[in-house]
Scaffold this motif. Structure first.
Motif, PDB file in Angstrom:
ATOM      1  N   ASN A 151       0.802  -1.228   0.000  1.00 34.68           N
ATOM      2  CA  ASN A 151       0.000   0.000   0.000  1.00 34.68           C
ATOM      3  C   ASN A 151       0.835   1.278   0.000  1.00 34.68           C
ATOM      4  O   ASN A 151       0.281   2.370   0.005  1.00 34.68           O
ATOM      5  N   ILE A 152       2.138   1.167   0.006  1.00 28.56           N
ATOM      6  CA  ILE A 152       2.999   2.353   0.044  1.00 28.56           C
ATOM      7  C   ILE A 152       2.933   3.083  -1.289  1.00 28.56           C
ATOM      8  O   ILE A 152       3.051   2.491  -2.350  1.00 28.56           O
ATOM      9  N   ARG A 153       2.718   4.388  -1.243  1.00 30.60           N
ATOM     10  CA  ARG A 153       2.711   5.212  -2.452  1.00 30.60           C
ATOM     11  C   ARG A 153       3.908   6.152  -2.516  1.00 30.60           C
ATOM     12  O   ARG A 153       4.319   6.562  -3.584  1.00 30.60           O
ATOM     13  N   THR A 155       0.844   6.322   2.349  1.00 26.28           N
ATOM     14  CA  THR A 155      -0.006   5.509   1.482  1.00 26.28           C
ATOM     15  C   THR A 155      -1.020   6.420   0.807  1.00 26.28           C
ATOM     16  O   THR A 155      -1.104   7.606   1.112  1.00 26.28           O
TER      17      THR A 155
END
Length: 134
Positions: free
Chosen positions: A77-79, A101
Motif C-alpha cells: 500500500n505504500i505510495r 499511502t
C-alpha cells in the motif's frame, strides 16, 4: 501455509543517538540537578523502546515508554517514500525516512534518525516492487 506467505523480519532499526543530542546536552548541563538524570533516563528508555521493523510485508514503528504505540503499513500500500537529511544528520550518516499511502494526504510512518536512510528507503522500494510485480 507455505514458505512464501510467512512474514519474516528483515531488519530492526533504532534511532541514532544523534537524534538525542539536544536532550543529552541539557541533561549534561542539568546533571547537577536531579532533572538532568531524568533527561538521561528518558533518552535511554526512548532509544531502547523506539523500534522500526521492516518485514517482507509491512513496515512497523513501535514507540512509547509508559504507553505503547504501534503504527504499521503494508508494503503493497505504500505510495511514497521520502528521505530527509539535514546538514547535521548528513555529517553523522543518519536521517529520516517518511512513508505514506494513498489513504492519507501526508505521511503515516516516520522513521526518525535512522542510520543510512537512503539504504533503508531503497530496501523498502525494492520490496514494494517485488510485491507489486508478483
Amino acid at each position: 501455509m507455505n514458505q512464501e506467505s510467512r512474514e519474516q523480519v528483515l531488519e530492526e532499526l533504532h534511532p541514532s543517538l544523534v537524534g538525542y543530542v539536544g536532550y543529552l546536552f541539557w541533561g549534561l548541563i542539568l546533571s547537577f540537578l536531579v532533572v538532568g538524570l531524568f533527561i538521561f533516563l528518558y533518552v535511554y528508555l526512548d532509544k531502547r523502546f523506539r523500534k522500526y521493523t521492516i518485514t517482507n510485508r509491512r513496515v512497523i514503528v513501535e514507540y512509547g515508554i509508559l504507553a505503547r504505540h504501534k503504527d504499521e503499513i503494508e508494503i503493497a500500500n505504500i505510495r511514497a517514500i521520502n528521505t530527509n537529511q539535514s546538514f547535521f544528520q548528513r555529517i553523522f550518516g543518519c536521517g529520516d525516512v517518511l512513508i505514506g499511502t494513498s489513504g492519507t494526504a501526508g505521511f503515516e510512518i516516520f522513521m526518525n534518525y535512522v542510520k543510512n536512510p537512503r539504504e533503508v528507503s531503497e530496501r523498502i522500494n525494492k520490496l514494494k516492487v517485488a510485491i507489486k510485480g508478483t
